[in-house]
Design a protein around this motif. Structure first.
Motif, mmCIF file in Angstrom:
data_model
loop_
_atom_site.group_PDB
_atom_site.id
_atom_site.type_symbol
_atom_site.label_atom_id
_atom_site.label_comp_id
_atom_site.label_asym_id
_atom_site.label_seq_id
_atom_site.Cartn_x
_atom_site.Cartn_y
_atom_site.Cartn_z
ATOM 1 N N THR A 33 0.856 -1.184 0.000
ATOM 2 C CA THR A 33 0.000 0.000 0.000
ATOM 3 C C THR A 33 0.893 1.236 0.000
ATOM 4 N N ARG A 34 0.442 2.258 -0.641
ATOM 5 C CA ARG A 34 1.196 3.509 -0.726
ATOM 6 C C ARG A 34 0.241 4.632 -1.086
ATOM 7 N N PRO A 35 0.704 5.884 -0.961
ATOM 8 C CA PRO A 35 -0.121 6.995 -1.447
ATOM 9 C C PRO A 35 -0.340 6.869 -2.953
ATOM 10 N N THR A 36 -1.450 7.351 -3.424
ATOM 11 C CA THR A 36 -1.599 7.492 -4.870
ATOM 12 C C THR A 36 -0.704 8.655 -5.297
ATOM 13 N N LEU A 37 -0.232 8.626 -6.516
ATOM 14 C CA LEU A 37 0.568 9.733 -7.040
ATOM 15 C C LEU A 37 -0.299 10.519 -8.020
ATOM 16 N N ASP A 38 -0.755 11.656 -7.558
ATOM 17 C CA ASP A 38 -1.583 12.505 -8.411
ATOM 18 C C ASP A 38 -0.705 13.299 -9.372
ATOM 19 N N HIS A 39 -1.131 13.366 -10.617
ATOM 20 C CA HIS A 39 -0.454 14.233 -11.583
ATOM 21 C C HIS A 39 -1.050 15.632 -11.448
ATOM 22 N N PHE A 40 -0.300 16.535 -10.821
ATOM 23 C CA PHE A 40 -0.790 17.897 -10.590
ATOM 24 C C PHE A 40 -1.248 18.513 -11.905
ATOM 25 N N PHE A 41 -0.363 18.518 -12.896
ATOM 26 C CA PHE A 41 -0.770 18.824 -14.269
ATOM 27 C C PHE A 41 -1.287 17.513 -14.865
ATOM 28 N N ALA A 42 -2.535 17.479 -15.264
ATOM 29 C CA ALA A 42 -3.151 16.242 -15.741
ATOM 30 C C ALA A 42 -2.324 15.614 -16.860
ATOM 31 N N LYS A 43 -2.046 14.322 -16.735
ATOM 32 C CA LYS A 43 -1.179 13.660 -17.724
ATOM 33 C C LYS A 43 -1.841 13.553 -19.089
ATOM 34 N N ALA A 44 -3.172 13.598 -19.152
ATOM 35 C CA ALA A 44 -3.840 13.551 -20.453
ATOM 36 C C ALA A 44 -3.590 14.824 -21.253
ATOM 37 N N GLU A 45 -3.495 15.959 -20.549
ATOM 38 C CA GLU A 45 -3.275 17.239 -21.212
ATOM 39 C C GLU A 45 -1.794 17.582 -21.324
ATOM 40 N N TYR A 46 -1.020 17.135 -20.324
ATOM 41 C CA TYR A 46 0.409 17.426 -20.294
ATOM 42 C C TYR A 46 1.202 16.122 -20.154
ATOM 43 N N PRO A 47 1.143 15.245 -21.154
ATOM 44 C CA PRO A 47 1.789 13.926 -21.035
ATOM 45 C C PRO A 47 3.301 14.002 -20.873
ATOM 46 N N PHE A 48 3.903 15.100 -21.312
ATOM 47 C CA PHE A 48 5.353 15.255 -21.167
ATOM 48 C C PHE A 48 5.759 15.450 -19.703
ATOM 49 N N ALA A 75 4.243 13.460 -17.354
ATOM 50 C CA ALA A 75 3.726 12.236 -16.717
ATOM 51 C C ALA A 75 4.756 11.564 -15.827
ATOM 52 N N LEU A 76 6.049 11.799 -16.102
ATOM 53 C CA LEU A 76 7.121 11.208 -15.297
ATOM 54 C C LEU A 76 7.901 12.268 -14.521
ATOM 55 N N SER A 77 7.400 13.494 -14.509
ATOM 56 C CA SER A 77 8.093 14.586 -13.823
ATOM 57 C C SER A 77 7.971 14.429 -12.307
ATOM 58 N N LEU A 78 9.104 14.421 -11.626
ATOM 59 C CA LEU A 78 9.127 14.195 -10.178
ATOM 60 C C LEU A 78 8.188 15.132 -9.437
ATOM 61 N N TYR A 79 8.256 16.419 -9.737
ATOM 62 C CA TYR A 79 7.470 17.398 -8.991
ATOM 63 C C TYR A 79 6.051 17.568 -9.529
ATOM 64 N N ASN A 80 5.693 16.722 -10.483
ATOM 65 C CA ASN A 80 4.293 16.665 -10.915
ATOM 66 C C ASN A 80 3.585 15.469 -10.287
ATOM 67 N N LEU A 81 4.319 14.669 -9.521
ATOM 68 C CA LEU A 81 3.764 13.483 -8.862
ATOM 69 C C LEU A 81 3.551 13.803 -7.390
ATOM 70 N N ILE A 82 2.304 14.030 -7.004
ATOM 71 C CA ILE A 82 1.981 14.455 -5.645
ATOM 72 C C ILE A 82 1.442 13.273 -4.835
ATOM 73 N N PRO A 83 2.175 12.814 -3.812
ATOM 74 C CA PRO A 83 1.644 11.753 -2.946
ATOM 75 C C PRO A 83 0.362 12.247 -2.277
ATOM 76 N N SER A 84 -0.711 11.502 -2.448
ATOM 77 C CA SER A 84 -2.005 11.982 -1.954
ATOM 78 C C SER A 84 -2.910 10.810 -1.612
ATOM 79 N N CYS A 85 -3.995 11.114 -0.914
ATOM 80 C CA CYS A 85 -4.939 10.062 -0.549
ATOM 81 C C CYS A 85 -5.858 9.744 -1.740
ATOM 82 N N HIS A 86 -6.444 8.578 -1.695
ATOM 83 C CA HIS A 86 -7.304 8.129 -2.791
ATOM 84 C C HIS A 86 -8.526 9.040 -2.942
#
Length: 325
Positions: free
Chosen positions: A142-157, A159-170
């Motif tokens: 189990t772990r936090p979900t990683l939210d894409h602050f900038f939505a990966k569908a709109e900003y796919p570039f 999608a792997l950016s460290l500071y675009n991955l926000i540990p968050s609750c489901h």
């Protein structure tokens, strides 16, 4: 809501692992680097897309937003590969023997990242625990979900950016934020902004008027002094889009408990507890230790991320005079 604060050493380690593990594991690394140079310009490197700071991320996004739809679609098509890499490798559990990134002989995935960050409470809401467990022997993950602050569908570039991955609750990620359009210019970014310095909890009635324990009040936010118009706007959007006032009004009982504490104890009472225990054991170093035990929450700003509801308890306690502002 709560800023993600990590030490310089942790930041450096995570950036090093994130960049090296992913860049070395990208099957299309050379073609992506060439594509970045041709479409975004020679000023950008693959490193900027993987571990770029706030300024670099914003520069990339602003550049992308000037492109026409044809060029945007071309970029999205190329960087769909990043989304696939995220879903197939970065999101994999430690149980899988393949499809993972590796650096210095260690698996690098979302579990590694979340363990290193050591964030135990959702930074979006400060309401829910987000612990990381990777127990291969007992098959418990189990772990936090990683939210894409900038939505990966709109900003796919990103999608792997460290500071675009926000540990968050489901709840925050999948049920409330979902795919709402977020932007550094319009919303609080947990790595780059500090909501705690912009807004504070209060209620829409005089706190001391609630001595009859009536729950006919609403928990709301108000501005702190000295904030900018931009900070206020971003914080207001955060409150609205995460439905924070709606969520927190389920905790009116906490406010009423704090009123009881404020009536039963004052600063002299806390000092007396310190002196009493000092006779047998130095269990309390200072009044903050007493208040932490009494409130069952941390009372210092630097520890506000340690437990759920810490900000609510701290802000209301300050308004009641239990804590110094």
């Amino acid at each position: 809501m709560i800023k993600i604060n990590i030490s310089t050493s942790t930041k450096n380690k995570i950036e090093k692992y994130h960049f090296n593990a992913i860049s070395n594991g990208l099957g299309k690394k050379k073609s992506i680097e060439k594509f970045i140079n041709s479409e975004f310009g020679l000023t950008f490197k693959l490193e900027d897309f993987l571990i770029g700071n706030k300024d670099k991320t914003l520069e990339i996004v602003k550049s992308y937003e000037t492109f026409d739809s044809t060029k945007k679609n071309k970029i999205k098509k190329m960087f769909d590969y990043f989304i696939n890499q995220y879903e197939q490798k970065l999101s994999s559990t430690d149980k899988k023997s393949k499809d993972y990134y590796e650096y210095k002989g260690e698996k690098y995935n979302a579990y590694f990242l979340c363990k290193e960050l050591n964030i135990n409470v959702c930074p979006y809401c400060n309401k829910n625990y987000i612990v990381t467990i990777s127990d291969i022997k007992n098959d418990i993950f189990t772990r936090p979900t990683l939210d894409h602050f900038f939505a990966k569908a709109e900003y796919p570039f990103l999608a792997l950016s460290l500071y675009n991955l926000i540990p968050s609750c489901h709840i925050c990620n999948s049920h409330i934020k979902k795919s709402k359009p977020f932007h550094i210019d319009t919303h609080i970014h947990p790595y780059f902004d500090d909501f705690n310095k912009i807004k504070k909890f209060t209620i829409d009635k005089n706190l001391l008027s609630l001595l009859n324990k009536s729950d006919k009040f609403n928990i709301v936010f108000e501005n702190k002094e000295g904030i900018t118009a931009s900070e206020e706007s971003k914080a207001d959007n955060h409150i609205k889009d995460f439905a924070l006032e709606t969520l927190y009004n389920n905790h009116r009982d906490k406010v009423l408990e704090l009123i009881d504490i404020s009536r039963a104890y004052n600063e002299a009472s806390f000092e007396n507890l310190i002196n009493e225990f000092a006779k047998s054991t130095q269990i309390f170093k200072d009044t903050n230790d007493v208040k932490r035990l009494m409130l069952c929450h941390h009372v210092e700003d630097e520890n506000i991320d340690k437990r759920p509801l810490n900000k609510l308890i701290k802000d209301i306690s300050e308004e009641l005079g239990i804590l110094e502002k």
